[in-house]
Enzyme design. Sequence first.
Site, PDB file in Angstrom:
ATOM      1  N   PHE A  69      -0.454   9.721  -8.181  1.00  0.00           N
ATOM      2  CA  PHE A  69      -0.333   8.284  -7.992  1.00  0.00           C
ATOM      3  C   PHE A  69      -0.875   7.511  -9.180  1.00  0.00           C
ATOM      4  O   PHE A  69      -0.743   6.318  -9.243  1.00  0.00           O
ATOM      5  CB  PHE A  69      -1.059   7.840  -6.715  1.00  0.00           C
ATOM      6  CG  PHE A  69      -0.650   8.646  -5.508  1.00  0.00           C
ATOM      7  CD1 PHE A  69       0.686   8.880  -5.249  1.00  0.00           C
ATOM      8  CD2 PHE A  69      -1.600   9.192  -4.673  1.00  0.00           C
ATOM      9  CE1 PHE A  69       1.075   9.637  -4.153  1.00  0.00           C
ATOM     10  CE2 PHE A  69      -1.227   9.935  -3.564  1.00  0.00           C
ATOM     11  CZ  PHE A  69       0.109  10.149  -3.310  1.00  0.00           C
ATOM     12  N   THR A  98       0.838  -1.203   0.000  1.00  0.00           N
ATOM     13  CA  THR A  98       0.000   0.000   0.000  1.00  0.00           C
ATOM     14  C   THR A  98       0.869   1.248   0.000  1.00  0.00           C
ATOM     15  O   THR A  98       0.593   2.222  -0.714  1.00  0.00           O
ATOM     16  CB  THR A  98      -0.936   0.006   1.219  1.00  0.00           C
ATOM     17  OG1 THR A  98      -1.793  -1.135   1.164  1.00  0.00           O
ATOM     18  CG2 THR A  98      -1.788   1.273   1.247  1.00  0.00           C
ATOM     19  N   TRP A 124       2.521   1.554  -3.432  1.00  0.00           N
ATOM     20  CA  TRP A 124       1.541   1.956  -4.441  1.00  0.00           C
ATOM     21  C   TRP A 124       1.366   3.469  -4.473  1.00  0.00           C
ATOM     22  O   TRP A 124       1.190   4.064  -5.526  1.00  0.00           O
ATOM     23  CB  TRP A 124       0.190   1.293  -4.152  1.00  0.00           C
ATOM     24  CG  TRP A 124      -0.873   1.614  -5.157  1.00  0.00           C
ATOM     25  CD1 TRP A 124      -1.164   0.922  -6.301  1.00  0.00           C
ATOM     26  CD2 TRP A 124      -1.804   2.708  -5.101  1.00  0.00           C
ATOM     27  NE1 TRP A 124      -2.205   1.525  -6.966  1.00  0.00           N
ATOM     28  CE2 TRP A 124      -2.618   2.607  -6.263  1.00  0.00           C
ATOM     29  CE3 TRP A 124      -2.027   3.740  -4.215  1.00  0.00           C
ATOM     30  CZ2 TRP A 124      -3.638   3.523  -6.517  1.00  0.00           C
ATOM     31  CZ3 TRP A 124      -3.041   4.651  -4.472  1.00  0.00           C
ATOM     32  CH2 TRP A 124      -3.826   4.535  -5.614  1.00  0.00           C
ATOM     33  N   HIS A 125       1.452   4.094  -3.313  1.00  0.00           N
ATOM     34  CA  HIS A 125       1.202   5.530  -3.245  1.00  0.00           C
ATOM     35  C   HIS A 125       2.346   6.364  -3.788  1.00  0.00           C
ATOM     36  O   HIS A 125       2.138   7.532  -4.136  1.00  0.00           O
ATOM     37  CB  HIS A 125       0.886   5.946  -1.801  1.00  0.00           C
ATOM     38  CG  HIS A 125      -0.524   5.687  -1.413  1.00  0.00           C
ATOM     39  ND1 HIS A 125      -0.967   4.451  -0.985  1.00  0.00           N
ATOM     40  CD2 HIS A 125      -1.612   6.497  -1.395  1.00  0.00           C
ATOM     41  CE1 HIS A 125      -2.256   4.514  -0.718  1.00  0.00           C
ATOM     42  NE2 HIS A 125      -2.683   5.744  -0.955  1.00  0.00           N
ATOM     43  N   GLY A 126       3.534   5.839  -3.861  1.00  0.00           N
ATOM     44  CA  GLY A 126       4.605   6.653  -4.407  1.00  0.00           C
ATOM     45  C   GLY A 126       5.965   5.995  -4.320  1.00  0.00           C
ATOM     46  O   GLY A 126       6.209   5.138  -3.460  1.00  0.00           O
TER      47      GLY A 126
END
Length: 473
Positions: free
Chosen positions: A473, A310, A313-315
């Site tokens: 994102f 997670t 995934w965001h950066g």
Amino acid sequence: MVFSSTIFLFLFLPMTLLGYYLIKNNYKNYYLLFMSLIFFGWSQPNYLWIIILSVVVNYACAMLIDDLQKLRRPVLIIAVIANLSILFYFKYFNFSIDSINKVLGSSFALREIILPIGISFFTFQGMSYVIDVYRKDVPAQKNIFKVGLYIVLFPQLIAGPIVRYKDIAFEIDNRKTVLQDFSSGIERFIIGFGKKAIIANTMAAAADAIWDNGATGNTWIIAWGGAVAYMLQIYFDFSGYSDMAIGLGRMFGFHFSENFDLPYVSRNISEFWRRWHISLSSWFRDYVYIPLGGNRKNVYLNLFIVFFLTGIWHGASWHFIAWGVWNGIFILIERLVKSKKRKLITTEKKMILPKVLISKAYTLLVVNFGWILFRAPHTREAVEFVATMFGIIVPEKVGYTIFWYFDRWTITIMIFGILFASSIPIKAMCLIKTHFPEKIVIVGKYVLLLLLLYLSMLRVVSGTYNPFIYFQF
């Protein structure tokens, strides 16, 4: 192009709606696909090939999985690798090379790579479609243009919610837009627009000004103000976008799932993640957590992997990974306590008021410190910012008081933000509907919506616009 820009509000959306309702039903999907490609390519026309490639790869792999039963698994693996390879190159290649250089002392050259907007969202949608075909949850779509519409559909293209193909497969072929859907879509769009243009943008101005000073340029009270401002900014920014996306979908006959459910009223971090970015949480649950074993085996390892992913995934940055791990640690602690005591005190149905307040305060603090990790450019800056909040770092000279950042307008909007992040407005609306005639309630609602739209337009036209946080994102 973004929903809160003048070019979208006064040109793209009116043209799209007008054309959509003028052309025949047989051509509506093709028209929406064409307009969605324009929407995506408006700011990055050279990257149109990426999303078209995503459509072609996922369409072809789903067809092969449907036709070649003996090769279903190898084709699925190829599809997942192809999707993740595209995502890795554009989002994580330079991050990986930079990390290798720092660890090994090497000097591998970085590349000039511009991140395509929304790549994480449309990549996850494409993968979920192929995986669902593999699981036989949905049949493979024979028409590539319909697969393209699912992946490229502009309301949810850039920042979600992440839509499952099985949730809108019927509506791609058989949707009908009734007046009630269209009007509720407009209402939802206006609410989301107001969240973004009025609350999120106002909080962004204060938060950015405070964060630009760094840990050594703020007093403890200014630092707390910046942390709370960003906490409100990211919620109303992202939930506002989701409201606008859901509203736009309804205008065109699509019904997207909810993406937020008042996350800041949660009593623990586990509940928070059931209420925050619901489409991403459920995606990781269904396509990562459960396949890894879910609650059956290696529960704690599975949860850690999910929140580690997670964060990634965001950066492409270590502070995003730290943010994911931070949330994961508290999820693991809550799960461990629950497994040992059989019930976690903060999730009891019958709780006395002090325990409710303590559990909610705990959740808000953990989430707030998590957002500091999320907002800071590097993990070190996040630690320093928290140290300032608790008086551990005391700046020698601060140029402004807290009221420089929080004038009357900003304080008023912050109060409204806190109010609308709670369940109070919903409860108040129920009381109003109970004690006032239906006609008065309806008239009052539309007056407030028109006022909200007017104020939001003023904010956008006056230049107080900034991009949505989740566009990166």
